[in-house]
Write a protein that holds these residues in place. Sequence first.
Motif, mmCIF file in Angstrom:
data_model
loop_
_atom_site.group_PDB
_atom_site.id
_atom_site.type_symbol
_atom_site.label_atom_id
_atom_site.label_comp_id
_atom_site.label_asym_id
_atom_site.label_seq_id
_atom_site.Cartn_x
_atom_site.Cartn_y
_atom_site.Cartn_z
ATOM 1 N N LEU A 94 -9.202 -11.483 21.156
ATOM 2 C CA LEU A 94 -9.043 -12.317 19.958
ATOM 3 C C LEU A 94 -10.379 -12.892 19.526
ATOM 4 C CD1 LEU A 94 -5.915 -14.241 21.297
ATOM 5 C CD2 LEU A 94 -5.893 -12.506 19.493
ATOM 6 N N PHE A 154 -5.332 -21.248 21.481
ATOM 7 C CA PHE A 154 -6.505 -20.640 20.855
ATOM 8 C C PHE A 154 -6.432 -20.920 19.360
ATOM 9 C CE2 PHE A 154 -6.134 -16.993 24.147
ATOM 10 C CZ PHE A 154 -7.030 -17.607 25.015
ATOM 11 N N GLU A 160 -3.298 -7.682 25.631
ATOM 12 C CA GLU A 160 -3.361 -8.316 24.310
ATOM 13 C C GLU A 160 -4.715 -8.029 23.673
ATOM 14 O OE1 GLU A 160 -2.287 -12.289 25.494
ATOM 15 O OE2 GLU A 160 -4.365 -12.925 25.627
ATOM 16 N N PRO A 161 -4.843 -8.216 22.365
ATOM 17 C CA PRO A 161 -6.129 -7.923 21.730
ATOM 18 C C PRO A 161 -7.201 -8.900 22.212
ATOM 19 C CG PRO A 161 -4.400 -8.341 20.092
ATOM 20 C CD PRO A 161 -3.844 -8.718 21.413
ATOM 21 N N GLU A 172 -11.097 -23.277 21.659
ATOM 22 C CA GLU A 172 -9.987 -23.388 22.602
ATOM 23 C C GLU A 172 -9.585 -24.850 22.642
ATOM 24 O OE1 GLU A 172 -9.957 -21.036 26.139
ATOM 25 O OE2 GLU A 172 -11.652 -19.829 25.454
ATOM 26 N N ASN A 192 -2.052 -19.947 24.352
ATOM 27 C CA ASN A 192 -2.669 -19.185 25.441
ATOM 28 C C ASN A 192 -1.817 -19.314 26.685
ATOM 29 O OD1 ASN A 192 -4.312 -17.799 27.191
ATOM 30 N ND2 ASN A 192 -5.658 -19.543 27.567
ATOM 31 N N GLU A 193 -1.879 -20.470 27.335
ATOM 32 C CA GLU A 193 -1.034 -20.597 28.522
ATOM 33 C C GLU A 193 -0.634 -22.035 28.749
ATOM 34 O OE1 GLU A 193 -2.833 -19.372 32.166
ATOM 35 O OE2 GLU A 193 -4.734 -20.338 31.740
ATOM 36 N N GLN A 206 -15.334 -22.931 27.700
ATOM 37 C CA GLN A 206 -15.326 -22.206 28.975
ATOM 38 C C GLN A 206 -16.682 -21.521 29.179
ATOM 39 O OE1 GLN A 206 -12.010 -22.726 29.796
ATOM 40 N NE2 GLN A 206 -11.708 -23.313 27.663
ATOM 41 N N VAL A 216 -7.678 -7.172 26.187
ATOM 42 C CA VAL A 216 -7.701 -8.084 27.335
ATOM 43 C C VAL A 216 -6.471 -7.810 28.192
ATOM 44 C CG1 VAL A 216 -7.668 -10.511 28.052
ATOM 45 C CG2 VAL A 216 -8.998 -9.810 26.045
ATOM 46 N N LYS A 252 2.774 -14.922 33.023
ATOM 47 C CA LYS A 252 2.267 -14.858 31.643
ATOM 48 C C LYS A 252 3.134 -13.969 30.753
ATOM 49 C CE LYS A 252 -2.375 -16.012 33.051
ATOM 50 N NZ LYS A 252 -3.790 -16.012 32.825
ATOM 51 N N ASP A 277 -8.667 -19.743 36.427
ATOM 52 C CA ASP A 277 -10.103 -19.754 36.152
ATOM 53 C C ASP A 277 -10.629 -18.357 35.857
ATOM 54 O OD1 ASP A 277 -10.227 -22.461 36.400
ATOM 55 O OD2 ASP A 277 -11.088 -22.483 38.411
ATOM 56 N N GLY A 278 -9.827 -17.567 35.144
ATOM 57 C CA GLY A 278 -10.297 -16.250 34.724
ATOM 58 C C GLY A 278 -10.110 -15.163 35.762
ATOM 59 N N ALA A 310 -15.073 -17.940 31.862
ATOM 60 C CA ALA A 310 -13.627 -18.181 31.917
ATOM 61 C C ALA A 310 -13.237 -19.421 32.724
ATOM 62 C CB ALA A 310 -12.872 -16.952 32.423
ATOM 63 N N VAL A 316 -8.069 -11.912 34.834
ATOM 64 C CA VAL A 316 -8.235 -11.587 33.412
ATOM 65 C C VAL A 316 -9.397 -10.610 33.291
ATOM 66 C CG1 VAL A 316 -8.825 -12.486 31.119
ATOM 67 C CG2 VAL A 316 -7.387 -13.845 32.650
ATOM 68 N N ILE A 374 -11.783 -15.947 18.969
ATOM 69 C CA ILE A 374 -11.403 -17.341 19.261
ATOM 70 C C ILE A 374 -12.458 -18.267 18.672
ATOM 71 C CG2 ILE A 374 -10.959 -19.025 21.097
ATOM 72 C CD1 ILE A 374 -10.098 -16.612 22.851
HETATM 73 P P1 ADP Z 1 -6.592 -18.215 33.467
HETATM 74 O O1 ADP Z 1 -5.122 -18.261 33.732
HETATM 75 O O2 ADP Z 1 -7.341 -17.510 34.549
HETATM 76 O O3 ADP Z 1 -7.180 -19.537 33.064
HETATM 77 P P2 ADP Z 1 -6.594 -17.387 30.646
HETATM 78 O O4 ADP Z 1 -5.500 -16.509 30.192
HETATM 79 O O5 ADP Z 1 -6.542 -18.824 30.231
HETATM 80 O O6 ADP Z 1 -6.737 -17.225 32.227
HETATM 81 O O7 ADP Z 1 -7.976 -16.768 30.185
HETATM 82 C C1 ADP Z 1 -9.205 -17.323 30.628
HETATM 83 C C2 ADP Z 1 -10.192 -17.353 29.478
HETATM 84 O O8 ADP Z 1 -10.444 -16.020 29.001
HETATM 85 C C3 ADP Z 1 -9.679 -18.118 28.262
HETATM 86 O O9 ADP Z 1 -9.915 -19.502 28.401
HETATM 87 C C4 ADP Z 1 -10.487 -17.460 27.144
HETATM 88 O O10 ADP Z 1 -11.800 -18.007 27.109
HETATM 89 C C5 ADP Z 1 -10.594 -16.006 27.586
HETATM 90 N N1 ADP Z 1 -9.492 -15.209 26.993
HETATM 91 C C6 ADP Z 1 -8.213 -15.144 27.439
HETATM 92 N N2 ADP Z 1 -7.460 -14.345 26.663
HETATM 93 C C7 ADP Z 1 -8.263 -13.874 25.694
HETATM 94 C C8 ADP Z 1 -8.077 -12.974 24.562
HETATM 95 N N3 ADP Z 1 -6.913 -12.395 24.334
HETATM 96 N N4 ADP Z 1 -9.148 -12.731 23.776
HETATM 97 C C9 ADP Z 1 -10.341 -13.292 24.033
HETATM 98 N N5 ADP Z 1 -10.589 -14.128 25.066
HETATM 99 C C10 ADP Z 1 -9.567 -14.429 25.894
#
Ligand code: ADP
Length: 391
Positions: free
Chosen positions: A195, A267, A192-193, A200, A276-277, A223, A156, A118, A165-166, A226, A169, A197
């Motif tokens: 956010l 996002f 990161e902040p 998604e 995001n990813e 989600q 975060v 990431k 799947d979170g 997550a 995180v 959102i």
């Molecule tokens: P994974 O690789 O486990 O899927 P993600 O980075 O996609 O992880 O994050 C999982 C979920 O967490 C996201 O789909 C979102 O709902 C929430 N999330 C991730 N990053 C942030 C952020 N910076 N601010 C708020 N929510 C976030």
Amino acid sequence: MAELLNPRPPAPDDAPRRPRLGVLGAGQLARMDQQAAIALDVDLRLLADGPSDAAVLAGAEALVGDHGDLDVLREFASGVDVVTFEFEGVDNALLRTLEEEGHRLVPAPAAKLFAQDKLHQRRGLGEAGFPVPPFEHARTAVDVAEFAATHGWPVVLKAPRGGYDGRGVGVVADAQAAAAFLAPLPDGALVEPALRIERELAVQVARTSDGATAAYPVVETVQHEAMLRELVAPAEIDDALAAEASDLAVRIVEHIGGTGLIAVELFLTPDGLQVNELAMRPHNSGHYSIEGAVTSQFEQHVRAALDWPLGSTELIAPAAVTVNVVGPEDGSDPRERLPAALAVQGAHVHLYGKGARPGRKLGHVTALGPDVATARATAWRAAEILEGTAS
Ligand code: ADP
């Protein structure tokens, strides 16, 4: 030699040679790759952990071995025309060795790294001018506190590698929680902040090695804890935003030289779209396409990996909704309730053959409809029956 499960008998001498597509991994995504490969008469060979992997249970040919062992990877790659993936967690250095030794990987390791790390993704896309959230590489709780001094608590934290799947995180509200998150991560984390959102979104993009691309309609993912719970195609956003998201996804895939099927997760925030990813393989956010699009993401993955013409990505109904089937808290198995779910007309049920555990993704249901509300009602009705929560 590693063990070969479900070996396919050799083709008759005079038969044209069938392409053999390799997939590292043998879970539900490989199982759905297999369905697409059957239709195109492509031989699939997987690298599995063992005989009870979801795709092996469905009859796919699979070498059993450790994807962390270079010799196993070499043996696997030598037996297929192209190596693709159903997950991200294969050491990129090992992939580079395979590439140097002349094996064809889709995507190539340099592109795959954007989905595996990431921090690499944020740095690489940010430097290229793509919209990514503000971020830092935090090695200590002091780094996190400095970031929070600018952006505010909570922040975060994300393990750069290995999460899904979170898992990996964490939302942390103070330096103490940050220290606890960082304790098992010797290389630190992405900070990161938190956010705001609004939605998604995700875009599947297929790309061949000669640069042909095909983008699917923008979808919205919802989600829960997550993990993807519900998927709506097309996303209920205005056309200009959809065009912007689609264009962004295609430009990212082209910039990193991605090939095969790639999911770009975005996002929507008050500051606009943020990346995001990336997932460099078919992804949960594209499952609706099996019934909902002219070409499923799995067939598109096979086509893209073999450099064949890409198929139409158009929806075949005004709306498609997919709901994941998650193992219920009481530990019961959704299979017990399959006949009742099948009584819901228009619900396309997929069960992955995985052991039932609370919170585990065990399948999904897709429904098409004249509008999102109708498709959603049908998909949830069948999913709730399977999960044992239907009233
Ligand atoms: P994974 O690789 O486990 O899927 P993600 O980075 O996609 O992880 O994050 C999982 C979920 O967490 C996201 O789909 C979102 O709902 C929430 N999330 C991730 N990053 C942030 C952020 N910076 N601010 C708020 N929510 C976030």
